[in-house]
Design an enzyme around this catalytic site. Structure first.
Site, short mmCIF file in Angstrom:
data_model
loop_
_atom_site.label_atom_id
_atom_site.label_comp_id
_atom_site.label_asym_id
_atom_site.label_seq_id
_atom_site.Cartn_x
_atom_site.Cartn_y
_atom_site.Cartn_z
N HIS A 166 34.31 -35.39 62.81
CA HIS A 166 32.86 -35.39 62.55
C HIS A 166 32.49 -34.15 61.73
O HIS A 166 33.31 -33.26 61.49
CB HIS A 166 32.04 -35.45 63.85
CG HIS A 166 31.89 -34.16 64.57
ND1 HIS A 166 30.69 -33.72 65.09
CD2 HIS A 166 32.79 -33.19 64.87
CE1 HIS A 166 30.86 -32.55 65.68
NE2 HIS A 166 32.12 -32.22 65.56
N CYS B 120 31.10 -25.58 61.76
CA CYS B 120 31.01 -27.01 62.08
C CYS B 120 30.36 -27.80 60.95
O CYS B 120 30.32 -29.02 60.98
CB CYS B 120 30.21 -27.22 63.37
SG CYS B 120 30.93 -26.40 64.78
N HIS C 86 35.73 -31.73 60.62
CA HIS C 86 36.79 -31.26 61.51
C HIS C 86 36.89 -32.32 62.63
O HIS C 86 36.46 -33.44 62.42
CB HIS C 86 36.47 -29.85 62.05
CG HIS C 86 35.25 -29.78 62.89
ND1 HIS C 86 33.97 -29.87 62.35
CD2 HIS C 86 35.08 -29.68 64.23
CE1 HIS C 86 33.09 -29.79 63.33
NE2 HIS C 86 33.72 -29.69 64.47
N HIS D 8 37.91 -33.36 67.15
CA HIS D 8 38.11 -32.97 68.54
C HIS D 8 38.85 -34.05 69.33
O HIS D 8 38.77 -35.22 69.00
CB HIS D 8 36.77 -32.73 69.25
CG HIS D 8 35.95 -31.63 68.68
ND1 HIS D 8 36.32 -30.31 68.75
CD2 HIS D 8 34.76 -31.63 68.00
CE1 HIS D 8 35.40 -29.56 68.16
NE2 HIS D 8 34.45 -30.34 67.69
N ASP E 43 36.80 -43.86 69.18
CA ASP E 43 38.16 -43.30 69.18
C ASP E 43 38.86 -43.52 67.84
O ASP E 43 38.86 -44.62 67.30
CB ASP E 43 38.98 -43.95 70.31
CG ASP E 43 40.35 -43.29 70.45
OD1 ASP E 43 40.45 -42.08 70.18
OD2 ASP E 43 41.30 -43.99 70.80
N HIS E 44 39.50 -42.45 67.37
CA HIS E 44 40.21 -42.50 66.09
C HIS E 44 39.27 -42.97 64.96
O HIS E 44 39.66 -43.76 64.11
CB HIS E 44 41.48 -43.35 66.18
CG HIS E 44 42.62 -42.57 66.80
ND1 HIS E 44 42.70 -42.34 68.15
CD2 HIS E 44 43.69 -41.93 66.25
CE1 HIS E 44 43.78 -41.62 68.41
NE2 HIS E 44 44.40 -41.34 67.28
N GLU F 67 33.72 -31.08 74.69
CA GLU F 67 33.98 -31.03 73.25
C GLU F 67 35.28 -30.26 72.98
O GLU F 67 36.09 -30.63 72.14
CB GLU F 67 32.82 -30.33 72.56
CG GLU F 67 32.88 -30.26 71.06
CD GLU F 67 31.78 -29.35 70.53
OE1 GLU F 67 30.74 -29.87 70.11
OE2 GLU F 67 31.96 -28.11 70.53
#
Lengths: 135, 135, 135, 135, 135, 135
Positions: free
Chosen positions: D15, D34, D40, D42, D79-80, D125
Site C-alpha cells: 500500500h 509511508c 511499501h 506489511h 491478501d497478496h 501493522e
C-alpha cells in the site's frame, strides 16, 4: 571456542514476483498469488550472524553499535520501498526471498569493519517462511 | 542420524559493562549506555542444546527432568542477581553477553550427567541481540 | 465508532524492590528474591494505547511519528538505567511494576499533543507478568 | 457471564499512504516514508473478536469453522494485493491502518451469521503498531 | 485510577469434543476433526487478570507469589491430563475452550485471597484461537 | 553459496509416553507426568528445512506451494489425532519428540520432489522444549 553474535532488525517493503526470463503464463504458474500485477508486501525480519573469537579486553566479538549503524545503511535501501521499482539490484533478478537474503548478505558484508566475521544472514518473509544465505 | 534437544529458560539480572583493563573514558566510549554507573538489566533467555543419539528403549536423547534440575542450579547463581556484584566469575571479566553465555555453557557442562552431549548454549540479551557459544 | 492505536517499545533497566515504609525483614518477606540487595533487571515492554476518533482527512487517530518521539523522551529517563538510583520518582515509592506503569502513564500523558486521547499504558515485566494502568 | 472468542489470521499487502484531499507536500509531511511513491508493504495480523453467551448444548459461542470461512472471504480481498490499486474501498480513503481495520470490521460483520456478536477487530501493522475498531 | 495485573502460565492436555446431548452424527458435524474418537491435545496458555487498587505501602495490587501458588493448584488439575477422562467437571459438559476458560475462572476465583479482584481469564487454545470469560 | 529455506506448520495431537520395553514402574519413573494413563497433548510446531542452490531462472530453491502440499499430507496423519492410537508408526516406538521428529523427517522426505534437499526437521513440543533430526 566459537562465539556467534546476532542482530535482528525489521523492514517493510512491497514487491512482486515476476521474472523477465519467463512468459507471463509461466510467471503466473510458478509464482501464483505472488505474481499479482500490482504487487503485495511484507514485514521482513532480517538477522545478521557474525562468528569469531572474543576480544579478551572488551569481552566482545564485534561492536554492536557499529553493526546497528551498518545495518541501518542497508535498511535505508529496502525499508518502506518497492523492491522491484526502487532497488536497482532487483531490476535484473526476481525479488524472491532467496535473492533478497543474498542481496542483504552482500550489502552488509561490504559495510562490516571485519567482513570475514560474517557467517550468515537470515530472512523471515512471513511467520511461516524463513530463508538463509551463507558463502 | 543426529538428534538435538533444546531446553529454554529465562532469568532476570542487573549488570554493568565496565572493564577494569580500560580507562573510564574508554569504557564509556566502547560500552556506551551499557556503561551507566548504576547499571541496567535484562530478561535473558537461555537455551541449552544437546546433540547425540537416542536410546531406543526410552526414545530419549537425555532425561529432560534432569536437565531442568541441572539448569535450575545454574539459574540460582544468576537469576534475580546483579551479575557483577553477586557472581564471582564477573569480578574479573566484564559481564558482556559473550562472557555470560560462556559462563552458562561451562556451568551447565560441569553439571550434565553426560557432558559430551553439550553442543551449544544460546543467550538472548534482548529481542534483537542473540549470542551463542560452543567449544 | 471507537478507534484505538497502540505503540510498543522496549527498555532495559535494573531495579530492586525495597520499601522504606517497611522493615528489612518485611521487605524480604514481601518482595522475596526481588529484594536482593544488589538488585536485578528486566527487558520491559511498554505499550501506549490511545483512543479516539479518526481525522477523515488524514485517516489517522494521532501522528505516530510524534508519539514515537514523545515515547523516546520517556524512554531516555528509564532505559539502561537503575530505576531506584537514577530516576527521581522512585526515591520515594518502590519500583514495582504497578508504580512503574503509572509513572510511564503520567510521563507520556504530559508529553502528548492531545493528552485526552490516552487510554491506557501496559507494562510487560517478563513474559509472564503484565501490568496496566488507566485513570 | 460474558464470553469472548477470537480468531487470528495474517495477510500480506502492499500500500501507499496518500490522501487525495491533501497536496503532495502535505502528504509527504504527514505520512513521511509511508508516502513513498512506489509504495511499501506489511504482513498484517488481523484478529476478530466475538462476544456473547455460550450455547449450553454445544458449549460454543460461535462456530469456529464458519468464522474461518467467513474471514477467508475477506482475506481474499486484501491478501497478496495492493490495497490502493486492487481494493475498491481504498480508491476514496487513504489506506491507513485505522481505515483498514474499519474496512475489515465492516467486511466481516456483513458475513457473520450473527453479526450482533462482533465486538472488535484488531489489526497489527507491524510488531510495534496495533489498531482496533469497534462500533 | 485502575490497575490490572496479569499472570501467564501454560499447560498441556488431551481432550475430545463430544457432547452427550447430541447424536454421534451431530457431534461429528458440529465439532469436525475435534471429534476424533481417540482425541487430540493442546499446549494451552492461561492468563489470569486481576483488577483493583494498589497498596501504597507495598506498591502492589496482589501478591504475585501467592497468585503463582494458587494457579499451580489449578494447573495440577488439568496439566498433563486428559480433560474429559481425568477432570470431573468435563464429565457433564463438553471440553470446549469456552467451558474450559470458565472452569479455570471458577477454579482460581475460589482460591484467591481476594476473589473480588478477579477480572477475567484468557485461554489460548492455539496460536490462532483465544477465549475469555468474565462475570 | 548455500541457501536454506524453511516452512513452519503447527498441529495438535494427544499422546502418552509409555514404552512396551519397560515395566509400568519404569515407565512411570522415566516419563513422569508424561506417562499419565489417559494421555495429554500438545500444539506441536514443525519446521522443515531444505538446503541447496537457487535456480537462477526462478530465483527459488524449491517450490513453496509444493512443499506446503507435501507437508499437508503429513499433517493429515498426525493433526487432531492421538499419536499412539491413530498413527501406526507409534504402535512399536514410544511417541517421544525425538521419535516424532524422526517420523516427520522420514514422512516429508519420501514426499519431496527432490529429497536430497532435506537438511533437517525441527519440532517444538512446547515453548521450552525443541528437538531436531537430520541424517
Amino acid at each position: 571456542m566459537v562465539f556467534t553474535m546476532e542482530r535482528r532488525e525489521t523492514f517493510s517493503s512491497a514487491h512482486r514476483l515476476h521474472s523477465p526470463a519467463m512468459s507471463d503464463e509461466e510467471n503466473k504458474q510458478i509464482y501464483g498469488k505472488c505474481n499479482n500485477p500490482n504487487g503485495h508486501g511484507h514485514n521482513y525480519v532480517w538477522r545478521v550472524i557474525l562468528k569469531g573469537e572474543v576480544d579478551p579486553r572488551t569481552g566482545m566479538l564485534y561492536d554492536l553499535a557499529a553493526l546497528k549503524k551498518q545495518m541501518a545503511e542497508v535498511l535505508d535501501i529496502v525499508d518502506h520501498k518497492h523492491l522491484d521499482k526502487d532497488v536497482e539490484y532487483f531490476q535484473t533478478v526476481p525479488s524472491t526471498s532467496e535473492n533478497l537474503v543474498r542481496f542483504l548478505y552482500d550489502s552488509i558484508k561490504s559495510r562490516l569493519g571485519r567482513p570475514e566475521l560474517l557467517k550468515e544472514c537470515v530472512l523471515h518473509e512471513t511467520e511461516k517462511n524463513v530463508f538463509t544465505y551463507s558463502e
